[in-house]
Scaffold this motif. Structure first.
Motif, PDB file in Angstrom:
ATOM      1  N   UNK A  10       0.808  -1.107  -0.005  1.00 26.96           N
ATOM      2  CA  UNK A  10       0.102  -0.087  -0.012  1.00 26.96           C
ATOM      3  C   UNK A  10       0.830   1.258  -0.005  1.00 26.96           C
ATOM      4  N   UNK A  11       0.721   2.004  -1.134  1.00 26.35           N
ATOM      5  CA  UNK A  11       1.389   3.252  -1.247  1.00 26.35           C
ATOM      6  C   UNK A  11       0.842   4.523  -1.600  1.00 26.35           C
ATOM      7  N   UNK A  70       7.001   3.691   7.273  1.00 31.84           N
ATOM      8  CA  UNK A  70       6.458   3.920   8.384  1.00 31.84           C
ATOM      9  C   UNK A  70       5.877   5.527   8.037  1.00 31.84           C
ATOM     10  N   UNK A  71       6.242   6.212   7.423  1.00 30.68           N
ATOM     11  CA  UNK A  71       5.740   7.619   7.179  1.00 30.68           C
ATOM     12  C   UNK A  71       4.305   7.286   6.561  1.00 30.68           C
ATOM     13  N   UNK A  72       3.941   6.601   5.641  1.00 29.37           N
ATOM     14  CA  UNK A  72       2.718   6.149   5.361  1.00 29.37           C
ATOM     15  C   UNK A  72       1.767   5.516   6.253  1.00 29.37           C
ATOM     16  N   UNK A  74       1.900   6.140   9.439  1.00 30.30           N
ATOM     17  CA  UNK A  74       1.496   7.416  10.144  1.00 30.30           C
ATOM     18  C   UNK A  74       0.686   8.225   9.546  1.00 30.30           C
ATOM     19  N   UNK A  75       0.601   8.369   8.149  1.00 23.74           N
ATOM     20  CA  UNK A  75      -0.501   9.287   7.319  1.00 23.74           C
ATOM     21  C   UNK A  75      -1.879   8.411   7.322  1.00 23.74           C
ATOM     22  N   UNK A  76      -1.885   7.206   7.192  1.00 15.92           N
ATOM     23  CA  UNK A  76      -2.937   6.383   7.267  1.00 15.92           C
ATOM     24  C   UNK A  76      -3.566   6.563   8.566  1.00 15.92           C
ATOM     25  N   UNK A  77      -2.728   6.388   9.818  1.00 17.15           N
ATOM     26  CA  UNK A  77      -3.456   6.452  10.874  1.00 17.15           C
ATOM     27  C   UNK A  77      -3.757   7.766  11.432  1.00 17.15           C
ATOM     28  N   UNK A  78      -3.163   8.841  11.029  1.00 17.84           N
ATOM     29  CA  UNK A  78      -3.817  10.119  10.993  1.00 17.84           C
ATOM     30  C   UNK A  78      -5.088  10.219  10.721  1.00 17.84           C
ATOM     31  N   UNK A  79      -5.314   9.779   9.374  1.00 18.52           N
ATOM     32  CA  UNK A  79      -6.419  10.139   8.622  1.00 18.52           C
ATOM     33  C   UNK A  79      -7.497   9.132   9.400  1.00 18.52           C
ATOM     34  N   UNK A  80      -7.243   8.013  10.039  1.00 16.53           N
ATOM     35  CA  UNK A  80      -8.241   7.167  10.569  1.00 16.53           C
ATOM     36  C   UNK A  80      -8.617   7.864  11.783  1.00 16.53           C
TER      37      UNK A  80
END
Length: 556
Positions: A10-11, A70-72, A74-80
């Motif tokens: 997942x990118x 890891x950056x991605x 973090x981005x996914x979790x921030x959106x969640x």
């Protein structure tokens, strides 16, 4: 160290999530859980990088982990987390004890009611809302309250032609907002204002000005006007306007006029991702291209997504006596029906045996002809029935559709000086008619079936509506009754349907039942079609009084 098995990558690329190299069984599961993904798609699967998709993908990854930086992650979790915070906020807003945000800019003595404040805050949190509150619960004031938030200005309101002046009057009497009524269909330099009022008929001419994001919020009054989607010029222009706005508010107690699939078109102007593509919608929700297979489930889904909010009068403590619904059968003029019998037979044969184009055209012609003939055939009986009510000093709202029918009513009831509010009068003439009726100058207000949306004030004068002709949409009838069944009404509403057992009335009544089932499930999920309250005793007494009076006059 335990190695976690992964099922692909997942990118985040160009602000879109791309899912790649997943095994076939995971791809099958993905398509089951994400209906918007085409069944035939293989290889790379793409999703928007918004909060809802972040939450959905995060949930999917709990079952099928993916390789990610890891950056991605973090981005996914921030959106969640952002999505969950928004959901929690909206749940709080809809709690009975919720206290809405304080609004500055109201005129002295004015206030936003708690349930109206909830709707305003929900739009601000969700950015899109279909507000389906009962007729008379102040949806106009809710929109005006939304515009008191600076981030929603300047705002555009789109309404039916005859409601532009009414919207201006209500906004200016309720708030300190400045209002400009759009004049004509050719763009011009707009004067400074907070709110700009467009008619649906003006939208296409202004389409090239809508894409720049000048309007931060848009409210579509009686949004069922857009139920045919972008097939029309006004629909295309409305879509450009909606896409460029931040906040989108649809207003209508009756957003579905016919079959359930209309809701897909309506949602395209509010949240065009909510129901997927039209193909997806038909596959997942519908029996065919018109009927929704489980209206209650669709209505519940729209509420769960906080896309639709509807309160009844009962919900907000404005419960009124049940509407007294009376169906009376009027004798039809056999001569009028006989006159079109041969032509109707020929059209009926064409409608069932011709080619595709001929069948459609013949069916439409047969419908138009039989509706017109049926209306004319019972017009005299309707007029005589109306006289019974008027002779007893009962103000009446009389609904019709055809000009020939109006002419018969006007001729038969000329001595009672009826007021007219149909498609033939100018805006000034319509306003004069309302004034004549509300002031008591006349007790008879003849109105076209599709001319009364948004009309206010009749409830202070009248509690009886008579349908001299039927509409194909049950929600048109409901809208009209709602003009009287609202705050300010002091009496029980009586709705009288004067039908005939011949002509177009019987099939129309049958179709109305099917459409009512579709609409009720989506608008009020879980609410079964209620048995209508019906008490004819009062009308029967009036009829007997009228006949006795007439007999006494003739004997004298």
């Amino acid at each position: 160290m335990v190695m976690i098995r992964t099922y692909g990558q997942l990118t985040l690329i160009d602000n879109k999530w791309q899912l790649q190299n997943i095994p076939p069984h995971v791809a099958i599961r993905l398509k089951q859980l994400f209906p918007r993904v085409p069944k035939h798609q293989i290889g790379t699967f793409e999703f928007p990088n918004d909060k809802q998709h972040c939450a959905d993908l995060s949930w999917f990854l709990q079952r099928y982990p993916m390789d990610m930086t890891q950056a991605q992650v973090n981005t996914l979790e921030s959106g969640r987390k952002g999505y969950e915070a928004e959901q929690s906020r909206m749940e709080d807003i809809l709690r009975p004890e919720y206290i809405p945000s304080v609004l500055n800019g109201l005129k002295e003595g004015q206030k936003v009611r708690q349930y109206q404040g909830q709707a305003i805050d929900l739009v601000l949190a969700r950015y899109a809302l279909l507000l389906g509150d009962d007729v008379g619960l102040g949806k106009t004031y809710t929109a005006a309250g939304l515009f008191l938030n600076q981030q929603a200005l300047p705002a555009a309101v789109v309404m039916q032609t005859h409601l532009q002046a009414q919207w201006q009057e209500k906004i200016e009497s309720f708030t300190h907002l400045t209002v400009h009524k759009i004049k004509g269909t050719k763009p011009y330099n707009l004067p400074a204002a907070d709110v700009y009022l467009f008619k649906y008929s003006q939208l296409l001419g202004w389409i090239d000005t809508f894409g720049d994001g000048f309007f931060k919020a848009v409210a579509f009054d009686e949004i069922q006007e857009l139920r045919r989607g972008t097939d029309s010029g006004k629909g295309q222009a409305a879509k450009v306007l909606a896409n460029a706005a931040i906040y989108k508010l649809g207003l209508s107690a009756t957003p579905i006029y016919n079959y359930g699939s209309e809701i897909w078109n309506i949602m395209q102007y509010l949240d065009d991702l909510a129901l997927g593509s039209f193909y997806d919608f038909l596959r997942e929700w519908c029996i065919d291209d018109r009927r929704v297979k489980d209206p209650d489930a669709l209505g519940s889904y729209l509420r769960e997504q906080n896309l639709m909010l509807r309160r009844t009068k009962r919900d907000v403590g404005q419960q009124m006596p049940p509407i007294n619904t009376i169906v009376e059968h009027i004798e039809a003029d056999q001569k009028a029906l006989k006159s079109v019998e041969e032509l109707a037979k020929q059209l009926a044969i064409k409608a069932t045996t011709g080619d595709y184009f001929s069948r459609g055209q013949a069916g439409r012609e047969l419908d138009l002809m039989m509706r017109h003939t049926t209306g004319v055939s019972k017009a005299l009986g309707v007029a005589r029935y109306i006289r019974i009510l008027l002779e007893n000093d009962i103000p009446v709202l009389l609904m019709g559709w055809h000009r020939d029918v109006y002419e018969i009513w006007l001729d038969e009831l000329a001595d009672l000086k009826p007021a007219m509010y149909t498609g033939s009068e100018s805006e000034k003439q319509k306003n004069d008619s309302v004034q004549r009726f509300v002031s008591g100058e006349t007790n008879l207000f003849i109105m076209s079936l599709r001319s009364g949306a948004g009309l206010d004030g009749l409830q202070f004068r009248c509690s009886t509506v008579v349908f001299g002709e039927l509409d194909w949409s049950p929600k048109v009838h409901e809208q009209i009754i709602g003009r009287l069944h609202r705050e300010g009404q002091q009496e029980q509403i009586t709705a009288i349907y004067l039908n005939t057992n011949e002509g177009s009335d019987p099939p129309m009544v049958e179709v109305l039942g099917v459409k009512q089932f579709q609409s009720t499930g989506i608008i009020d999920p879980g609410k079964q079609l209620e048995t209508k309250f019906s008490d004819k005793s009062r009308i029967q007494v009036l009829a007997e009084q009228f006949l006795n009076k007439k007999t006494n006059k003739e004997a004298a």
